[in-house]
Write an enzyme that holds these catalytic residues in place. Structure first.
Site, PDB file in Angstrom:
ATOM      1  N   LYS A 132     -72.891 -25.267  -0.402  1.00 47.31           N
ATOM      2  CA  LYS A 132     -73.751 -24.215  -1.118  1.00 47.31           C
ATOM      3  C   LYS A 132     -75.108 -24.515  -1.151  1.00 47.31           C
ATOM      4  O   LYS A 132     -75.576 -25.703  -1.193  1.00 47.31           O
ATOM      5  CB  LYS A 132     -72.859 -24.228  -2.424  1.00 47.31           C
ATOM      6  N   ASP A 172     -75.174 -15.044  -1.438  1.00 44.00           N
ATOM      7  CA  ASP A 172     -74.292 -15.159  -2.942  1.00 44.00           C
ATOM      8  C   ASP A 172     -75.347 -14.479  -3.739  1.00 44.00           C
ATOM      9  O   ASP A 172     -76.171 -13.538  -3.293  1.00 44.00           O
ATOM     10  CB  ASP A 172     -74.295 -16.797  -3.158  1.00 44.00           C
TER      11      ASP A 172
HETATM   12  P1  NDP Z   1     -75.245 -10.010  -6.610  1.00 44.81           P
HETATM   13  O1  NDP Z   1     -76.709 -10.756  -6.552  1.00 44.81           O
HETATM   14  O2  NDP Z   1     -75.099  -8.857  -5.542  1.00 44.81           O
HETATM   15  O3  NDP Z   1     -75.047  -9.340  -8.055  1.00 44.81           O
HETATM   16  C1  NDP Z   1     -74.892 -10.430  -9.174  1.00 44.81           C
HETATM   17  C2  NDP Z   1     -74.637  -9.684 -10.526  1.00 44.81           C
HETATM   18  O4  NDP Z   1     -74.462 -10.323 -11.497  1.00 44.81           O
HETATM   19  C3  NDP Z   1     -75.724  -8.551 -10.834  1.00 44.81           C
HETATM   20  O5  NDP Z   1     -75.326  -7.283 -11.401  1.00 44.81           O
HETATM   21  C4  NDP Z   1     -76.729  -9.377 -11.829  1.00 44.81           C
HETATM   22  O6  NDP Z   1     -77.306  -8.879 -12.709  1.00 44.81           O
HETATM   23  C5  NDP Z   1     -75.486  -9.943 -12.422  1.00 44.81           C
HETATM   24  N1  NDP Z   1     -75.883 -11.607 -12.884  1.00 44.81           N
HETATM   25  C6  NDP Z   1     -76.299 -12.469 -12.184  1.00 44.81           C
HETATM   26  N2  NDP Z   1     -76.837 -13.464 -12.906  1.00 44.81           N
HETATM   27  C7  NDP Z   1     -76.188 -13.445 -14.282  1.00 44.81           C
HETATM   28  C8  NDP Z   1     -76.290 -13.919 -15.652  1.00 44.81           C
HETATM   29  N3  NDP Z   1     -76.970 -15.074 -15.565  1.00 44.81           N
HETATM   30  N4  NDP Z   1     -76.062 -13.056 -16.517  1.00 44.81           N
HETATM   31  C9  NDP Z   1     -75.497 -11.852 -16.328  1.00 44.81           C
HETATM   32  N5  NDP Z   1     -75.502 -11.418 -15.302  1.00 44.81           N
HETATM   33  C10 NDP Z   1     -75.920 -12.044 -14.460  1.00 44.81           C
HETATM   34  O7  NDP Z   1     -74.187 -11.382  -6.441  1.00 44.81           O
HETATM   35  P2  NDP Z   1     -72.598 -11.079  -5.909  1.00 44.81           P
HETATM   36  O8  NDP Z   1     -72.269  -9.910  -6.472  1.00 44.81           O
HETATM   37  O9  NDP Z   1     -72.852 -11.432  -4.647  1.00 44.81           O
HETATM   38  O10 NDP Z   1     -72.231 -12.084  -6.879  1.00 44.81           O
HETATM   39  C11 NDP Z   1     -71.621 -12.354  -7.904  1.00 44.81           C
HETATM   40  C12 NDP Z   1     -70.757 -13.418  -8.068  1.00 44.81           C
HETATM   41  O11 NDP Z   1     -69.624 -13.562  -7.296  1.00 44.81           O
HETATM   42  C13 NDP Z   1     -71.241 -14.851  -8.379  1.00 44.81           C
HETATM   43  O12 NDP Z   1     -70.583 -15.787  -9.037  1.00 44.81           O
HETATM   44  C14 NDP Z   1     -71.083 -15.327  -6.885  1.00 44.81           C
HETATM   45  O13 NDP Z   1     -71.030 -16.693  -6.636  1.00 44.81           O
HETATM   46  C15 NDP Z   1     -69.565 -14.935  -6.505  1.00 44.81           C
HETATM   47  N6  NDP Z   1     -69.149 -14.647  -5.271  1.00 44.81           N
HETATM   48  C16 NDP Z   1     -69.961 -13.884  -4.394  1.00 44.81           C
HETATM   49  C17 NDP Z   1     -69.458 -13.866  -3.100  1.00 44.81           C
HETATM   50  C18 NDP Z   1     -70.081 -12.970  -2.064  1.00 44.81           C
HETATM   51  O14 NDP Z   1     -69.686 -12.665  -0.806  1.00 44.81           O
HETATM   52  N7  NDP Z   1     -71.249 -12.323  -2.149  1.00 44.81           N
HETATM   53  C19 NDP Z   1     -68.240 -14.276  -2.427  1.00 44.81           C
HETATM   54  C20 NDP Z   1     -67.533 -15.051  -3.473  1.00 44.81           C
HETATM   55  C21 NDP Z   1     -68.075 -15.261  -4.973  1.00 44.81           C
HETATM   56  P3  NDP Z   1     -78.874  -8.453 -12.312  1.00 44.81           P
HETATM   57  O15 NDP Z   1     -79.010  -7.003 -11.623  1.00 44.81           O
HETATM   58  O16 NDP Z   1     -79.608  -8.075 -13.560  1.00 44.81           O
HETATM   59  O17 NDP Z   1     -79.488  -9.518 -11.695  1.00 44.81           O
HETATM   60  O1  2IT Z   2     -68.890 -18.257  -3.158  1.00 41.32           O
HETATM   61  C1  2IT Z   2     -68.471 -17.790  -2.018  1.00 41.32           C
HETATM   62  O2  2IT Z   2     -67.526 -17.758  -1.372  1.00 41.32           O
HETATM   63  C2  2IT Z   2     -69.491 -16.991  -1.200  1.00 41.32           C
HETATM   64  N1  2IT Z   2     -70.632 -16.759  -1.868  1.00 41.32           N
HETATM   65  C3  2IT Z   2     -69.491 -16.791   0.307  1.00 41.32           C
HETATM   66  C4  2IT Z   2     -69.447 -17.639   1.064  1.00 41.32           C
HETATM   67  C5  2IT Z   2     -69.613 -17.275   2.663  1.00 41.32           C
HETATM   68  O3  2IT Z   2     -69.936 -18.236   3.330  1.00 41.32           O
HETATM   69  O4  2IT Z   2     -69.477 -16.201   2.910  1.00 41.32           O
END
Ligand code: NDP
Ligand code: 2IT
Length: 452
Positions: A132, A172
């Site tokens: 990461k 992420d």
């Molecule tokens: P994005 O940046 O697309 O969206 C993040 C969302 O979460 C936004 O709505 C953001 O609000 C909100 N957010 C971020 N930080 C905070 C905080 N400290 N408190 C409250 N709300 C918060 O990210 P993703 O959707 O990609 O990721 C979301 C979660 O999923 C994370 O935990 C990530 O590690 C996990 N994840 C992502 C994957 C992926 O493929 N993208 C895969 C597996 C897990 P705002 O718009 O105000 O910033």
């Molecule tokens: O937390 C996760 O699994 C991710 N942000 C996606 C990682 C990836 O390599 O697709």
């Protein structure tokens, strides 16, 4: 979960050493605590794992690279950020895991994410190790040109440490299609090579169909499988979702497709409650609002005339199911109690470690279904793994094939959790199952290598 006194003693002694060596890294300590509380009892009668210090070695990243990232803002000021890549474990494949750009990013958060990623990637059964990275850069208040200059500077240094057989980052929080495009472009310029060093790329330049949808869809498939085992389904269930980014948007889309009623979404400023349910048209408004306009979720409440709750999370709204899809530690014990008291029957974690340990205990005590992030959100990295395969073979698979593969992969992850976590006919400790199934493959590969 019942832990005997002697196991509790071993866990406490392991954790006190870990805390001493990783002072102040509370998120990393939390992630390790959750895993070792299952693995220590599991390896009790497996002396080889203990003799070979597998758990100790798994809790120490292979390496962490920390670097300075300088860039110039639109006013000509020089700005300095910190960049990181945690290469946690490559026993079963090249390091693989996302990059997070958020002002809160620090070593503890990235170590917890890389540690979790190692077990998650193992659960996909694809050849991927865990890593990461990211930066404390905040893309939110920046112009696209500023984001581009930052991404180029970040990749200039990161390019020394990654490669299609070494380490393959992805997105992420704060890193989506735009940032991946800028970073891939810079890597191509630096090396004069078109190679699969990142996943989550645009479809025009080596990306895979359904990578964008995969995490959110996968979390809902996991929920579907858990409910199926209880002879239930999503149809007609009221669902709470937090976040409104990549994962939340596609979790909402799949819930709606499967007949669920999604009544909340949130961002870091608050949440909206739409008791009528967010339909496809309203979801399209949110996707445009958050992904294209990069605006606040509160605008949804104004546009559709529903309630907006500033500085609050959605867990006190009565519902059947919850998908935390924003960030770590967004459900505390009080939130968990509110969910349970309001009749919630199941949780699937779209975000990484969104539930605090005390809150997990509340769910376990209440006997409700709980799919931990390393299982529930593995669909995203699984399709990343398939993007790597397509890049290596210089081919593109059809969308429908990948849709089927994702569904199959999530069923398989569910079944691994059941295999290792079954407590009675249809009672499963999914957290135990995910931790042990994820651990076993990595641990056995480490045993095969001897002391390296
Ligand atoms: P994005 O940046 O697309 O969206 C993040 C969302 O979460 C936004 O709505 C953001 O609000 C909100 N957010 C971020 N930080 C905070 C905080 N400290 N408190 C409250 N709300 C918060 O990210 P993703 O959707 O990609 O990721 C979301 C979660 O999923 C994370 O935990 C990530 O590690 C996990 N994840 C992502 C994957 C992926 O493929 N993208 C895969 C597996 C897990 P705002 O718009 O105000 O910033
Ligand atoms: O937390 C996760 O699994 C991710 N942000 C996606 C990682 C990836 O390599 O697709």
């Amino acid at each position: 979960m019942n832990i005997s006194t002697s196991h509790q003693h071993s866990i406490d002694s392991f954790m006190s050493g870990l805390i001493r060596r990783n002072p102040g890294e509370i998120e990393f300590q939390q992630a390790v605590q959750e895993v070792v509380s299952y693995i220590i009892p599991y390896i009790e009668d497996k002396p080889l794992y203990k003799e070979m210090q597998i758990l100790e070695r798994l809790c120490e990243p292979d390496r962490i690279v920390i670097f300075r990232v300088c860039w110039e803002d639109d006013k000509g000021n020089i700005r300095t950020q910190r960049g990181y890549r945690v290469q946690h474990n490559n026993s079963i494949g090249p390091y693989k895991g996302g990059l997070r750009f958020h002002h809160s990013v620090n070593q503890s958060i990235l170590k917890f994410l890389a540690f979790e990623q190692t077990f998650k990637n193992s659960l996909t059964s694809l050849p991927m190790g865990g890593g990461k990275g990211g930066s404390d850069f905040n893309p939110k208040d920046k112009s696209s040109n500023e984001v581009m200059r930052f991404c180029q500077s970040f990749m200039t240094e990161l390019s020394r440490y990654i490669g299609p057989n070494i380490d393959v980052p992805a997105g992420d929080i704060g890193v989506g299609a735009r940032e991946i495009g800028y970073m891939f472009g810079q890597h191509k310029r630096l090396t004069n090579e078109f190679t699969g060093i990142l996943t989550g790329k645009g479809l025009e330049y080596g990306g895979s169909p359904i990578r964008v949808e995969a995490t959110g869809y996968g979390a809902v498939y996991m929920m579907e499988e858990m409910l199926k085992l209880q002879n239930q389904g999503l149809e007609g269930k009221t669902c709470l979702i937090s976040g409104s980014g990549n994962v939340a948007q596609y979790a909402a889309e799949k819930c709606i497709q499967l007949g669920g009623k999604v009544v909340t979404l949130s961002d870091s400023s608050g949440f909206i409650h739409d008791p009528e349910g967010i339909n496809e048209e309203k979801l399209a408004y949110i996707v445009d609002l958050k992904t294209n306009k990069r605006a606040r979720i509160s605008e949804y409440a104004v546009h559709y005339g529903v309630e907006y709750y500033p500085d609050q999370r959605p867990w006190k709204i009565p519902a059947d199911i919850a998908f935390p899809c924003a960030t770590q530690n967004e459900i505390n014990a009080q939130d968990a109690t509110a969910l349970v008291n309001n009749g919630c029957i199941a949780i699937a974690e779209g975000a990484n470690m969104p539930t605090e340990i005390d809150a997990i205990r509340v769910f376990q005590k209440a006997g409700i279904l709980f799919a931990p992030s390393k299982a529930a959100n593995a669909g995203g990295v699984a399709i990343s793994g398939l993007e790597m395969s397509q890049n290596s073979g210089r081919i593109t698979w059809k969308e429908q094939d990948l849709q089927n593969r994702l569904h199959e992969l999530m069923r398989d992850i569910h079944d691994q959790c059941v295999e290792y976590g079954r407590e009675s006919k249809n009672k499963v400790d999914y957290l135990k199952g995910a931790n042990i199934a994820g651990f076993t493959k990595v641990a056995n590969a480490m045993l095969a290598y001897g002391v390296v």
